[in-house]
Design a protein around this motif. Structure first.
Motif, PDB file in Angstrom:
ATOM      1  N   LEU A  51       0.834  -1.202   0.000  1.00  0.00           N
ATOM      2  CA  LEU A  51       0.000   0.000   0.000  1.00  0.00           C
ATOM      3  C   LEU A  51       0.872   1.256   0.000  1.00  0.00           C
ATOM      4  CD1 LEU A  51      -2.799  -1.019   2.530  1.00  0.00           C
ATOM      5  CD2 LEU A  51      -2.904  -1.028   0.042  1.00  0.00           C
ATOM      6  N   ASN A  55       1.291   4.276  -3.140  1.00  0.00           N
ATOM      7  CA  ASN A  55       0.842   5.626  -2.832  1.00  0.00           C
ATOM      8  C   ASN A  55       1.408   6.650  -3.816  1.00  0.00           C
ATOM      9  OD1 ASN A  55      -0.597   7.484  -1.208  1.00  0.00           O
ATOM     10  ND2 ASN A  55       1.281   8.066  -0.153  1.00  0.00           N
ATOM     11  N   LEU A  84      -5.313  -7.811  -1.160  1.00  0.00           N
ATOM     12  CA  LEU A  84      -5.630  -6.377  -1.079  1.00  0.00           C
ATOM     13  C   LEU A  84      -6.756  -6.007  -2.037  1.00  0.00           C
ATOM     14  CD1 LEU A  84      -1.990  -4.974  -0.834  1.00  0.00           C
ATOM     15  CD2 LEU A  84      -3.719  -4.972   0.976  1.00  0.00           C
ATOM     16  N   LEU A  89      -8.827  -2.475  -1.284  1.00  0.00           N
ATOM     17  CA  LEU A  89      -7.801  -1.460  -1.063  1.00  0.00           C
ATOM     18  C   LEU A  89      -6.960  -1.198  -2.313  1.00  0.00           C
ATOM     19  CD1 LEU A  89      -6.633  -2.693   2.457  1.00  0.00           C
ATOM     20  CD2 LEU A  89      -8.203  -0.801   1.935  1.00  0.00           C
ATOM     21  N   VAL A  90      -6.949  -2.149  -3.230  1.00  0.00           N
ATOM     22  CA  VAL A  90      -6.174  -2.042  -4.468  1.00  0.00           C
ATOM     23  C   VAL A  90      -7.082  -2.458  -5.629  1.00  0.00           C
ATOM     24  CG1 VAL A  90      -4.251  -3.039  -5.791  1.00  0.00           C
ATOM     25  CG2 VAL A  90      -3.939  -2.437  -3.381  1.00  0.00           C
ATOM     26  N   LEU A 106      -4.038   2.217  -5.977  1.00  0.00           N
ATOM     27  CA  LEU A 106      -4.792   2.272  -4.732  1.00  0.00           C
ATOM     28  C   LEU A 106      -6.225   2.699  -5.026  1.00  0.00           C
ATOM     29  CD1 LEU A 106      -2.436   4.086  -2.172  1.00  0.00           C
ATOM     30  CD2 LEU A 106      -2.960   1.643  -2.293  1.00  0.00           C
ATOM     31  N   GLY A 110      -7.941   2.515  -0.056  1.00  0.00           N
ATOM     32  CA  GLY A 110      -6.515   2.268   0.112  1.00  0.00           C
ATOM     33  C   GLY A 110      -5.759   3.543   0.439  1.00  0.00           C
TER      34      GLY A 110
END
Length: 217
Positions: A51, A55, A84, A89-90, A106, A110
């Protein structure tokens, strides 16, 4: 036979070994903080690190790049990414530059989690911020120099650092307090403003990048 008497410091490790030991201890504290945060969010540390790596990467990244950054196999990275994606989150979609390949981004959830992650590790930022400005600058330059040396071993993953960016103009103003220049913002670049990870980073050619890192090596 003459015997050289021992001094109280004969058993002291080389300073290079003590530098690495200190960095290792700091890394352990950061990993512990990451583990605590990840556990509370029902993640494992590898998932949390993925994660962080995603970013501010608006163009998406390939699974192979993630695996290289994590120093794990593609299969291991894929398992973490799948988890994820399942958690929301992804997201995975076609890569903008190659419709046959997939890239990772993301999701909004995320991004929010990464923001909370930064707050959870704020204790380390607070510790660094408490150092005198001169010490902070010396430490930053020293770490750039260490990274430059480590890159010679080809063990260090690629970075979105100033020194590997096509906008970075090394020693444009030799002898000045701010010798370097950023062509993106069209302004002199103080050494204390150098970035390890910049969202606006655009890769330079390999020869230029090597010359830039040699400034610190």
């Amino acid at each position: 036979m003459d015997i050289t008497p021992e001094t109280p410091w004969d058993s002291t490790p080389d300073i290079s070994a003590r530098i690495i030991a200190a960095i290792s201890r700091v890394s352990s504290v950061l990993r512990a903080g990451m583990w605590e945060f990840a556990t509370a969010e029902h993640l494992n540390p590898t998932q949390a690190e993925i994660l962080q790596l995603l970013n501010d990467r608006t163009e998406g990244v390939r699974l192979s790049w993630l695996a290289a950054q994590l120093s794990v196999s593609a299969a291991s990275a894929s398992d973490s990414v799948t988890a994820l994606v399942t958690k929301g989150l992804v997201r995975k979609a076609r890569a903008p530059d190659d419709g046959r390949a997939s890239a990772l981004w993301l999701t909004d959830a995320g991004k929010q989690l990464v923001t909370r992650m930064g707050s959870a590790l704020g204790f380390a930022d607070d510790a660094a911020a408490a150092l005198e400005a001169q010490v902070q600058g010396q430490l930053l330059v020293g770490l750039f120099k260490l990274i430059a040396q480590l890159q010679k071993s080809e063990r260090f993953p690629t970075l979105r650092a100033c020194l590997s960016c096509r906008y970075f103009e090394a020693n444009k103003f030799p002898g000045q307090p701010t010798p370097h220049h950023c062509a993106l913002v069209k302004a002199p670049l103080p050494i204390t403003f150098l970035r390890i990870d910049c969202a606006e980073h655009q890769p330079s050619d390999a020869a230029t990048e090597r010359r830039n890192w040699e400034i610190f090596a």
